[in-house]
Design a protein around this motif. Sequence first.
Motif, PDB file in Angstrom:
ATOM      1  N   ALA A 191       9.875   4.022   5.590  1.00 18.02           N
ATOM      2  CA  ALA A 191       8.577   4.753   4.930  1.00 18.02           C
ATOM      3  C   ALA A 191       7.948   5.242   6.399  1.00 18.02           C
ATOM      4  O   ALA A 191       7.350   6.391   6.148  1.00 18.02           O
ATOM      5  CB  ALA A 191       7.505   3.458   4.723  1.00 18.02           C
ATOM      6  N   PHE A 192       7.985   4.882   7.543  1.00 20.03           N
ATOM      7  CA  PHE A 192       7.565   5.378   8.717  1.00 20.03           C
ATOM      8  C   PHE A 192       8.146   6.878   8.989  1.00 20.03           C
ATOM      9  O   PHE A 192       7.871   8.097   9.368  1.00 20.03           O
ATOM     10  CB  PHE A 192       7.132   4.163   9.590  1.00 20.03           C
ATOM     11  CG  PHE A 192       6.196   3.708   9.603  1.00 20.03           C
ATOM     12  CD1 PHE A 192       6.409   2.291  10.316  1.00 20.03           C
ATOM     13  CD2 PHE A 192       4.853   4.586   9.904  1.00 20.03           C
ATOM     14  CE1 PHE A 192       5.656   1.506   9.825  1.00 20.03           C
ATOM     15  CE2 PHE A 192       3.841   3.396   9.435  1.00 20.03           C
ATOM     16  CZ  PHE A 192       3.933   1.587   9.591  1.00 20.03           C
ATOM     17  N   GLY A 193       9.362   7.002   8.223  1.00 18.69           N
ATOM     18  CA  GLY A 193      10.209   7.689   9.074  1.00 18.69           C
ATOM     19  C   GLY A 193      10.901   9.100   8.178  1.00 18.69           C
ATOM     20  O   GLY A 193      10.564  10.221   9.170  1.00 18.69           O
ATOM     21  N   THR A 194      10.266   8.320   6.948  1.00 22.62           N
ATOM     22  CA  THR A 194      10.542   9.608   6.158  1.00 22.62           C
ATOM     23  C   THR A 194       8.834  10.180   5.546  1.00 22.62           C
ATOM     24  O   THR A 194       9.163  10.985   5.112  1.00 22.62           O
ATOM     25  CB  THR A 194      10.885   9.729   4.571  1.00 22.62           C
ATOM     26  OG1 THR A 194      10.580   8.322   4.168  1.00 22.62           O
ATOM     27  CG2 THR A 194      12.869   8.867   5.594  1.00 22.62           C
ATOM     28  N   GLY A 195       7.904   9.686   6.180  1.00 26.22           N
ATOM     29  CA  GLY A 195       6.770  10.039   5.406  1.00 26.22           C
ATOM     30  C   GLY A 195       6.326   9.656   3.657  1.00 26.22           C
ATOM     31  O   GLY A 195       5.301   9.909   3.402  1.00 26.22           O
ATOM     32  N   THR A 196       7.121   8.844   3.135  1.00 30.33           N
ATOM     33  CA  THR A 196       7.117   8.133   2.138  1.00 30.33           C
ATOM     34  C   THR A 196       5.803   6.959   1.897  1.00 30.33           C
ATOM     35  O   THR A 196       5.653   5.796   3.143  1.00 30.33           O
ATOM     36  CB  THR A 196       8.111   8.605   1.792  1.00 30.33           C
ATOM     37  OG1 THR A 196       8.952   7.032   2.190  1.00 30.33           O
ATOM     38  CG2 THR A 196       9.021   9.310   1.151  1.00 30.33           C
ATOM     39  N   PRO A 197       5.166   6.901   0.728  1.00 30.79           N
ATOM     40  CA  PRO A 197       4.525   5.941   0.448  1.00 30.79           C
ATOM     41  C   PRO A 197       5.163   4.233   0.075  1.00 30.79           C
ATOM     42  O   PRO A 197       6.322   4.533  -0.268  1.00 30.79           O
ATOM     43  CB  PRO A 197       2.980   6.719  -1.280  1.00 30.79           C
ATOM     44  CG  PRO A 197       4.440   7.590  -1.958  1.00 30.79           C
ATOM     45  CD  PRO A 197       5.011   7.998  -0.023  1.00 30.79           C
ATOM     46  N   LEU A 198       4.630   3.241   0.666  1.00 28.82           N
ATOM     47  CA  LEU A 198       5.066   2.477   0.926  1.00 28.82           C
ATOM     48  C   LEU A 198       3.835   1.290   0.169  1.00 28.82           C
ATOM     49  O   LEU A 198       2.713   1.232   0.301  1.00 28.82           O
ATOM     50  CB  LEU A 198       5.392   1.322   1.779  1.00 28.82           C
ATOM     51  CG  LEU A 198       6.343   0.568   1.697  1.00 28.82           C
ATOM     52  CD1 LEU A 198       7.356  -0.056   0.736  1.00 28.82           C
ATOM     53  CD2 LEU A 198       6.632  -0.193   2.727  1.00 28.82           C
ATOM     54  N   ALA A 199       4.014   0.777  -1.233  1.00 27.33           N
ATOM     55  CA  ALA A 199       2.937  -0.563  -1.582  1.00 27.33           C
ATOM     56  C   ALA A 199       3.575  -1.760  -1.766  1.00 27.33           C
ATOM     57  O   ALA A 199       4.879  -1.984  -1.733  1.00 27.33           O
ATOM     58  CB  ALA A 199       2.823  -0.225  -2.627  1.00 27.33           C
ATOM     59  N   ILE A 200       2.595  -2.697  -0.721  1.00 29.29           N
ATOM     60  CA  ILE A 200       3.004  -4.334  -0.687  1.00 29.29           C
ATOM     61  C   ILE A 200       1.923  -4.978  -2.084  1.00 29.29           C
ATOM     62  O   ILE A 200       0.424  -4.489  -1.408  1.00 29.29           O
ATOM     63  CB  ILE A 200       3.075  -4.443   0.207  1.00 29.29           C
ATOM     64  CG1 ILE A 200       3.535  -3.767   2.115  1.00 29.29           C
ATOM     65  CG2 ILE A 200       3.249  -6.132   0.677  1.00 29.29           C
ATOM     66  CD1 ILE A 200       4.934  -3.729   1.184  1.00 29.29           C
ATOM     67  N   ALA A 201       2.490  -5.327  -2.756  1.00 32.45           N
ATOM     68  CA  ALA A 201       1.478  -6.022  -3.976  1.00 32.45           C
ATOM     69  C   ALA A 201       2.206  -7.995  -3.654  1.00 32.45           C
ATOM     70  O   ALA A 201       3.304  -7.811  -4.029  1.00 32.45           O
ATOM     71  CB  ALA A 201       1.989  -5.687  -5.373  1.00 32.45           C
ATOM     72  N   GLU A 235      14.045  -6.934   4.319  1.00 30.83           N
ATOM     73  CA  GLU A 235      14.100  -6.176   2.987  1.00 30.83           C
ATOM     74  C   GLU A 235      12.400  -5.047   3.560  1.00 30.83           C
ATOM     75  O   GLU A 235      12.520  -3.751   3.924  1.00 30.83           O
ATOM     76  CB  GLU A 235      13.840  -6.049   1.598  1.00 30.83           C
ATOM     77  CG  GLU A 235      14.793  -6.790   1.034  1.00 30.83           C
ATOM     78  CD  GLU A 235      16.391  -5.770   1.533  1.00 30.83           C
ATOM     79  OE1 GLU A 235      17.226  -6.118   1.115  1.00 30.83           O
ATOM     80  OE2 GLU A 235      15.659  -4.145   1.771  1.00 30.83           O
ATOM     81  N   MET A 236      10.979  -5.749   3.561  1.00 34.64           N
ATOM     82  CA  MET A 236      10.118  -5.170   3.765  1.00 34.64           C
ATOM     83  C   MET A 236      10.454  -4.432   5.554  1.00 34.64           C
ATOM     84  O   MET A 236       9.692  -3.242   6.052  1.00 34.64           O
ATOM     85  CB  MET A 236       9.007  -6.071   3.629  1.00 34.64           C
ATOM     86  CG  MET A 236       7.184  -5.329   4.168  1.00 34.64           C
ATOM     87  SD  MET A 236       6.216  -6.485   3.828  1.00 34.64           S
ATOM     88  CE  MET A 236       6.522  -8.205   4.644  1.00 34.64           C
ATOM     89  N   LYS A 237      10.788  -5.228   6.040  1.00 36.68           N
ATOM     90  CA  LYS A 237      10.701  -4.686   7.295  1.00 36.68           C
ATOM     91  C   LYS A 237      11.677  -3.025   7.397  1.00 36.68           C
ATOM     92  O   LYS A 237      11.210  -2.085   8.096  1.00 36.68           O
ATOM     93  CB  LYS A 237      11.460  -5.918   8.192  1.00 36.68           C
ATOM     94  CG  LYS A 237      12.358  -5.210   9.907  1.00 36.68           C
ATOM     95  CD  LYS A 237      12.339  -5.895  10.948  1.00 36.68           C
ATOM     96  CE  LYS A 237      12.347  -4.803  12.331  1.00 36.68           C
ATOM     97  NZ  LYS A 237      12.706  -6.437  13.455  1.00 36.68           N
ATOM     98  N   SER A 238      12.992  -3.458   6.891  1.00 32.87           N
ATOM     99  CA  SER A 238      13.709  -1.933   6.661  1.00 32.87           C
ATOM    100  C   SER A 238      13.566  -1.146   5.924  1.00 32.87           C
ATOM    101  O   SER A 238      12.970   0.218   6.789  1.00 32.87           O
ATOM    102  CB  SER A 238      15.090  -2.550   6.551  1.00 32.87           C
ATOM    103  OG  SER A 238      15.699  -1.375   5.275  1.00 32.87           O
ATOM    104  N   MET A 239      12.255  -1.579   4.780  1.00 36.49           N
ATOM    105  CA  MET A 239      11.182  -0.334   3.874  1.00 36.49           C
ATOM    106  C   MET A 239      10.758   0.377   4.548  1.00 36.49           C
ATOM    107  O   MET A 239       9.900   1.688   4.652  1.00 36.49           O
ATOM    108  CB  MET A 239      10.752  -0.678   2.435  1.00 36.49           C
ATOM    109  CG  MET A 239      12.025  -1.152   1.865  1.00 36.49           C
ATOM    110  SD  MET A 239      10.779  -1.525   0.182  1.00 36.49           S
ATOM    111  CE  MET A 239      12.556  -1.822  -1.016  1.00 36.49           C
ATOM    112  N   THR A 254      -0.448   4.884  10.666  1.00 37.26           N
ATOM    113  CA  THR A 254       0.377   4.364  12.188  1.00 37.26           C
ATOM    114  C   THR A 254       1.305   3.202  11.616  1.00 37.26           C
ATOM    115  O   THR A 254       0.419   2.280  10.781  1.00 37.26           O
ATOM    116  CB  THR A 254      -1.385   4.436  12.946  1.00 37.26           C
ATOM    117  OG1 THR A 254      -1.739   3.828  11.954  1.00 37.26           O
ATOM    118  CG2 THR A 254      -1.326   5.413  13.096  1.00 37.26           C
ATOM    119  N   PRO A 255       2.210   2.897  12.342  1.00 33.74           N
ATOM    120  CA  PRO A 255       2.786   1.523  12.529  1.00 33.74           C
ATOM    121  C   PRO A 255       1.895   1.138  13.088  1.00 33.74           C
ATOM    122  O   PRO A 255       0.550   0.623  13.886  1.00 33.74           O
ATOM    123  CB  PRO A 255       4.201   1.626  13.963  1.00 33.74           C
ATOM    124  CG  PRO A 255       3.897   3.240  14.157  1.00 33.74           C
ATOM    125  CD  PRO A 255       2.554   4.064  13.766  1.00 33.74           C
TER     126      PRO A 255
END
Length: 1018
Positions: free
Chosen positions: A834-844, A826-830, A941-942
């Motif tokens: 996130a890279f494609g849309t520029g939306t933030p993604l937080a990992i806790a 799921e994290m790989k897909s998100m 950056t990826p």
Amino acid sequence: MSMRSCARLLLNCIVFALAGNGSSSAQHFVFSTYGQGSGLTNLNVSSFVQDHTGRIWVGTESGVFIADGARFIKQKAFDDAHVELTRAMHEDRSGRIWVLDSRHLVYWKDGVLRPIDQFSAKILSAEGVDLVSVSGDPDAIYVLQDGKLRRISSTDGGRTWQVTPALSPALLQQYKELRALSTVLSVNSALWAGCGQSICRLDLAQQRVQVFGNGEGVAPDTWKRFLLTRDGSLWARGGKRILCLPHGASRFSAPVAVPKNLDLNVQEASLLEDTAGNIVLNLAKGIASLSGRNWHTIDEHSGLPEDELQTLFLDRTGDLWLAPLGHGVMRWHGYGEWEGWTTSEGLGSNVVWSSARDHAERLWVVTHAGLDSLDPRQNKVVSQSASLPFKRLYTVAVDSRQHVWTGDASGQVIDFNPQNGKARIATSQLGRIFLIKIDKQEHIWVCSRAGLSFFSSADGWTTPHLAANGFPDGYAWALTEGADNTIWATTGRGLFRLQNNRWEHIDLPFPGGTSYNFMIAAAPDGTLWAQSKKPSPMLHLKVAANAAHVIGSVDTAMLGSDNITFVDTDSRGWVWVGSDNGVQVYNGTRWVQCTQDDGLLWDDTDFHGFYADPDGSIWIATSAGLSHLIHPEHLFTQEAPKVQFAEVRLANLDISGQPNRSFDLREPALSVRLLNTNYNRRNAIVYRFRLDGLEREWQDTDGALIRYPALNPGAYSLSVVAYDQRLHLTSSPLTLSFTVLEPWWRRTWFRSIEGLAAMLLLYGTWRVSVHLLVLRQQELEALVASRTLELEREKCELLNTRSALLETTRRDSLTGLLNRAAIFAEMKSMCATAFGTGTPLAIAMADLDSFKSINDTYGHVFGDLVLRECAGRIGHAVRPTDWVGRYGGEELLILLPGLTRSDAAHRLEELRLAIAGTPICDGRASVTVTCSFGVAWLDPTPKEIEVLVTRADQALYLAKQNGRNRVEFAYEGDEGVLAKNHHLVTHADRESRSRASFSALTSKISVETHRDLDATPA
């Protein structure tokens, strides 16, 4: 005395106070209160309208309601049009109901609600508004808002509307007063308006204005309401004064000065004229009415709510409706007809037994607490307990010397002289005194348990005499005097008549007449009205020789109760019968019942509790106070009930406005809701109905709903009448006819088709064989299609089973969360998203604090319980778009898409508190578990997923070092352990730094050990 077992709901008594000339008075009245239990979902009422059919409309802050006689029905059409904060309502000359709220102007006609889209406004709550229509202008309504007058008119019968200024720019320029109007009233074809500090008459057709100022008797004021009375006078109410312009006059005047204690300055002013011609208005606290030259007030000290009365309303029957702020609607029972006195007004007790008036017009009242008098000059109760300290008095009479005679429960007869305040015990030991009555010969008769005795003017009323010459021993219960001076008395041995100084026994025509107490009253025509038990509770008797004969009877259904408390007649010859169900009155033609609904203080009247005043009014003693019926003659001028169809539904169709129509429906249900516009008679109404075409007998219901579950085809006619059980009057019949059509297959046209089909059948028979092969082929094709569908269904079930198994492999067996492989997927897909849309993604990364010590202390079974409970709490706390997985051991990985850094502290704090906020218990132990969080964000950056996880893990490590039970955040672009604390204060924060460092290091070692042992391979 007979006591009722329960009080009627929604009725309360309040006190009426008289203000003026430094004196005050108080009376008691009866009100009904309508609130949420009566259908009013909002208790702030702003306006009333009674339309041409008699229905009362009520505007509130949450919409519009119609009163159906017992309840208020909310009008859904107004809700659908978003009409909420109702400010004003008005019925125009064409029968339209106009409603103005804070933003909309709409009108209702013929069951349809239409908005005026061209009208727009934003009306403030404290802003004055008005709606008014003018005679001769049927398709126009005038709206006063923000001091400006607008005309909304139609030239095509209401299909389209135009909004224009009502006053021309030239008039506004010429008369500056017109720029700030405060209220308007239509009088014939003109409008009267409060304009500035003056009063203006506006001739809209001619665009002419007449200003009334100081020269015309109008002192500067803010004019809030006008009233045109029945005599043609125009009344004006301002914030400080009330003025009147008599019909035909050209100058205003103040007919009566307004007392200083009347605060006229209210937000929503009311000005009314009641049926007696009194001027009624609301005050900042209570109500005031002007009767002649006297002001009367009622306020919160008398029982009204302390808040301002938003509006007053008089319906067409003369009943007064009130709308206290936040208290719904109140209706005054018997307004102008009934008044009363209780302990609140000074009576010694609410249990009143009897009353009588002296020549000085004082009313003497005996209660369970003693003797009181009602002073006519001050109109208030004066206690006589200091002069006459006797309790439990039961009867009172006043002789020609103005001495007051009364008797008590111990058998004493007291002669009280109000002139000197002295009292003497005229006799005693008579047992309980039932009645003291004075005849035309000035004999003072005393009915008691010891028998019948009297005092005579011949010896100065000093010596008691026992009735002799044929009068039996035993108690005497009641006594009456006929028009021919004949004395009649009832005793434990029956009925006796005094004639020629001798008592004669009268044979009674009903069984058991000597075995119980019964009341009796002599009518002017020489007949008697007597209480009975069989065959009826009330009999009309005629005595011939020494025998009584029944010439009429009144059954229990007519009287409402057979528990009679008094029977008496007044100077008109009317018969009055009291019971525990109010008072019945007979005027020689029909009976009328008076109850608490009509203004009587209480339905439970007391024995011998009737007094006919010389002025024609009637006093009734009840167990809740003394009631005064001011105008008994009005009892027989009340109108018959008026009933109308509020709604008639056949299945889901409203057919109330569609008589004599046919409906193609299958066994439709008929539902009828009735509306009674005699609002003061709602509890007295019984509806009688019959559906011709289905039944022949009439049915009765005391509810306003009639329902037939299913109707077969046929012609029907519904007939309804309303019967008033207390007035014994019936309404005009209400009818509605309709037809339910036969099913289509039973109609003539279908029978014709059937005949034609039979002829075609012969033609078609020979062609059947031709189609047999085709039909067989179609059958095979259908079998193939069916089998194909079955295979497809089986395939779908296999796919569903496979999906379920796949989901099982993605879940951790202990916590039910995603396992390590699934959460990484799921994290790989998100990350890709996130890279494609520029939306933030937080990992806790979350790690339970000191989990090893929990296992060591409470065992691994409890530790597993802790893991499951914490996983469940995190799962419930996250958003639907978040993902939670078990990273290993007691470590959890949480994916938070769309979470910005500005929102992170609050969001992660909610997750932390979801675990630490409540202890975990299993019946053996209770442990407060805390959790540390490390949070990292996906860089622009990826990067590899492992790098993102590592940064979150480093932030977690820092949270452990800094004392656990906290959230630490990795700085953007830093691969090291860089984080900042977001205001999380826990018990760990308060520990010393050395102890925090040691605990963090120990916890980290434990976490790494569990991670190696329990982690699921990615």
